[in-house]
Motif scaffolding. Sequence first.
Motif, PDB file in Angstrom:
ATOM      1  N   GLU A  27      17.776  -9.942  24.273  1.00  0.00           N
ATOM      2  CA  GLU A  27      16.526  -9.279  24.666  1.00  0.00           C
ATOM      3  C   GLU A  27      15.729  -8.835  23.446  1.00  0.00           C
ATOM      4  OE1 GLU A  27      13.693  -8.173  27.434  1.00  0.00           O
ATOM      5  OE2 GLU A  27      15.538  -9.323  27.742  1.00  0.00           O
ATOM      6  N   LEU A  28      16.414  -8.332  22.456  1.00  0.00           N
ATOM      7  CA  LEU A  28      15.755  -7.887  21.234  1.00  0.00           C
ATOM      8  C   LEU A  28      14.987  -9.049  20.594  1.00  0.00           C
ATOM      9  CD1 LEU A  28      17.255  -5.465  18.726  1.00  0.00           C
ATOM     10  CD2 LEU A  28      16.367  -7.595  17.850  1.00  0.00           C
ATOM     11  N   ALA A  29      15.634 -10.196  20.498  1.00  0.00           N
ATOM     12  CA  ALA A  29      14.980 -11.371  19.910  1.00  0.00           C
ATOM     13  C   ALA A  29      13.830 -11.863  20.775  1.00  0.00           C
ATOM     14  CB  ALA A  29      16.007 -12.479  19.704  1.00  0.00           C
ATOM     15  N   LYS A  30      14.023 -11.890  22.096  1.00  0.00           N
ATOM     16  CA  LYS A  30      12.959 -12.341  23.007  1.00  0.00           C
ATOM     17  C   LYS A  30      11.697 -11.500  22.856  1.00  0.00           C
ATOM     18  CE  LYS A  30      15.544 -14.206  26.942  1.00  0.00           C
ATOM     19  NZ  LYS A  30      15.870 -13.953  28.358  1.00  0.00           N
ATOM     20  N   ARG A  31      11.888 -10.223  22.555  1.00  0.00           N
ATOM     21  CA  ARG A  31      10.754  -9.315  22.412  1.00  0.00           C
ATOM     22  C   ARG A  31      10.157  -9.340  21.002  1.00  0.00           C
ATOM     23  NH1 ARG A  31      10.655  -4.950  26.454  1.00  0.00           N
ATOM     24  NH2 ARG A  31      12.118  -5.520  28.093  1.00  0.00           N
ATOM     25  N   GLY A  32      10.710 -10.170  20.126  1.00  0.00           N
ATOM     26  CA  GLY A  32      10.158 -10.339  18.795  1.00  0.00           C
ATOM     27  C   GLY A  32      10.572  -9.291  17.782  1.00  0.00           C
ATOM     28  N   HIS A  33      11.598  -8.518  18.083  1.00  0.00           N
ATOM     29  CA  HIS A  33      12.069  -7.487  17.164  1.00  0.00           C
ATOM     30  C   HIS A  33      13.102  -8.058  16.191  1.00  0.00           C
ATOM     31  CE1 HIS A  33       9.912  -4.734  19.653  1.00  0.00           C
ATOM     32  NE2 HIS A  33      10.756  -4.809  20.673  1.00  0.00           N
ATOM     33  N   THR A  34      13.277  -7.381  15.083  1.00  0.00           N
ATOM     34  CA  THR A  34      14.310  -7.705  14.100  1.00  0.00           C
ATOM     35  C   THR A  34      15.482  -6.763  14.323  1.00  0.00           C
ATOM     36  OG1 THR A  34      12.747  -8.507  12.456  1.00  0.00           O
ATOM     37  CG2 THR A  34      14.857  -7.712  11.623  1.00  0.00           C
ATOM     38  N   LEU A  35      16.691  -7.300  14.251  1.00  0.00           N
ATOM     39  CA  LEU A  35      17.900  -6.505  14.407  1.00  0.00           C
ATOM     40  C   LEU A  35      18.373  -6.004  13.048  1.00  0.00           C
ATOM     41  CD1 LEU A  35      20.443  -5.508  16.016  1.00  0.00           C
ATOM     42  CD2 LEU A  35      21.452  -7.741  15.469  1.00  0.00           C
ATOM     43  N   VAL A  36      18.655  -4.707  12.966  1.00  0.00           N
ATOM     44  CA  VAL A  36      19.343  -4.125  11.821  1.00  0.00           C
ATOM     45  C   VAL A  36      20.731  -3.749  12.329  1.00  0.00           C
ATOM     46  CG1 VAL A  36      19.397  -2.263  10.129  1.00  0.00           C
ATOM     47  CG2 VAL A  36      17.192  -3.227  10.853  1.00  0.00           C
ATOM     48  N   SER A  37      21.762  -4.285  11.688  1.00  0.00           N
ATOM     49  CA  SER A  37      23.122  -4.026  12.157  1.00  0.00           C
ATOM     50  C   SER A  37      24.019  -3.654  10.993  1.00  0.00           C
ATOM     51  CB  SER A  37      23.689  -5.264  12.864  1.00  0.00           C
ATOM     52  OG  SER A  37      24.155  -6.204  11.906  1.00  0.00           O
ATOM     53  N   THR A 166      20.618   3.428  31.289  1.00  0.00           N
ATOM     54  CA  THR A 166      21.745   2.699  31.872  1.00  0.00           C
ATOM     55  C   THR A 166      21.497   1.195  31.994  1.00  0.00           C
ATOM     56  OG1 THR A 166      20.931   3.171  34.100  1.00  0.00           O
ATOM     57  CG2 THR A 166      22.561   4.711  33.176  1.00  0.00           C
ATOM     58  N   SER A 167      20.306   0.729  31.625  1.00  0.00           N
ATOM     59  CA  SER A 167      20.024  -0.708  31.699  1.00  0.00           C
ATOM     60  C   SER A 167      19.310  -1.164  30.438  1.00  0.00           C
ATOM     61  CB  SER A 167      19.156  -1.039  32.924  1.00  0.00           C
ATOM     62  OG  SER A 167      17.827  -0.586  32.718  1.00  0.00           O
ATOM     63  N   VAL A 168      19.428  -2.444  30.146  1.00  0.00           N
ATOM     64  CA  VAL A 168      18.779  -3.017  28.965  1.00  0.00           C
ATOM     65  C   VAL A 168      17.269  -2.849  29.062  1.00  0.00           C
ATOM     66  CG1 VAL A 168      18.378  -5.171  27.685  1.00  0.00           C
ATOM     67  CG2 VAL A 168      20.686  -4.623  28.529  1.00  0.00           C
ATOM     68  N   GLU A 169      16.703  -3.116  30.225  1.00  0.00           N
ATOM     69  CA  GLU A 169      15.252  -2.980  30.413  1.00  0.00           C
ATOM     70  C   GLU A 169      14.795  -1.540  30.165  1.00  0.00           C
ATOM     71  OE1 GLU A 169      11.400  -3.435  30.849  1.00  0.00           O
ATOM     72  OE2 GLU A 169      12.765  -5.158  30.871  1.00  0.00           O
ATOM     73  N   GLU A 170      15.517  -0.593  30.725  1.00  0.00           N
ATOM     74  CA  GLU A 170      15.168   0.822  30.540  1.00  0.00           C
ATOM     75  C   GLU A 170      15.270   1.217  29.061  1.00  0.00           C
ATOM     76  OE1 GLU A 170      16.546   5.191  32.323  1.00  0.00           O
ATOM     77  OE2 GLU A 170      17.927   3.478  32.462  1.00  0.00           O
TER      78      GLU A 170
END
Length: 194
Positions: A27-37, A166-170
């Motif tokens: 979901e993070l990638a679909k929304r165009g965000h960069t992941l910091v891990s 409690t959900s990814v969308e939320e």
Amino acid sequence: MNVCVFCASSQKIDPKYLDLAVQVGTELAKRGHTLVSGGATVSCMGAVTAAARAAGGRTIGVIPQALVDIEIADRQSDELIVTAGMRERKGVMDARSDAFLVLPGGIGTLEELFEIWTARVLGIHDRPLVILDPWSLYAPLRALVETMYDEGFTRANVFDAIAWTTSVEEAFAHLEGRAKPVRPTVEELGEAAG
């Protein structure tokens, strides 16, 4: 935006937590965000990163040299930053992030959560901080903080500084500023303490 995800690195967890990490990374990638891990390939940390990349997302891994030495570094990261230790790692992750998402995890995840949460309560930053907790792992923590509030150990803004979801969308609605923070009512706080 750069979204820092704090999550489990433990190998002995229910596969549902790995599935959640995959959903978040995708979901993070679909929304165009960069992941910091945390820059490792193990457990939820590895799952969220691999999923983000598989969905076309950019990943930034931040890992201490001690973990590179045991060969769990995510060398496929678009950017892999190796630090001298854990404290520097957290500082780099903080500096590189526009928002923070906390998934189920252990004491390392709690340490990262508390540092970012405390800084937000103190007004050091105003970036979104969201807990994604579909199975109520953190429910006792939330109850503890509510009791601390009742006993006068913290201010009411401790609730404004974080969103419990409690959900990814939320969770993404809060991260992206599309949802209003939900603060417990006085009645709810009283019920939690009673």
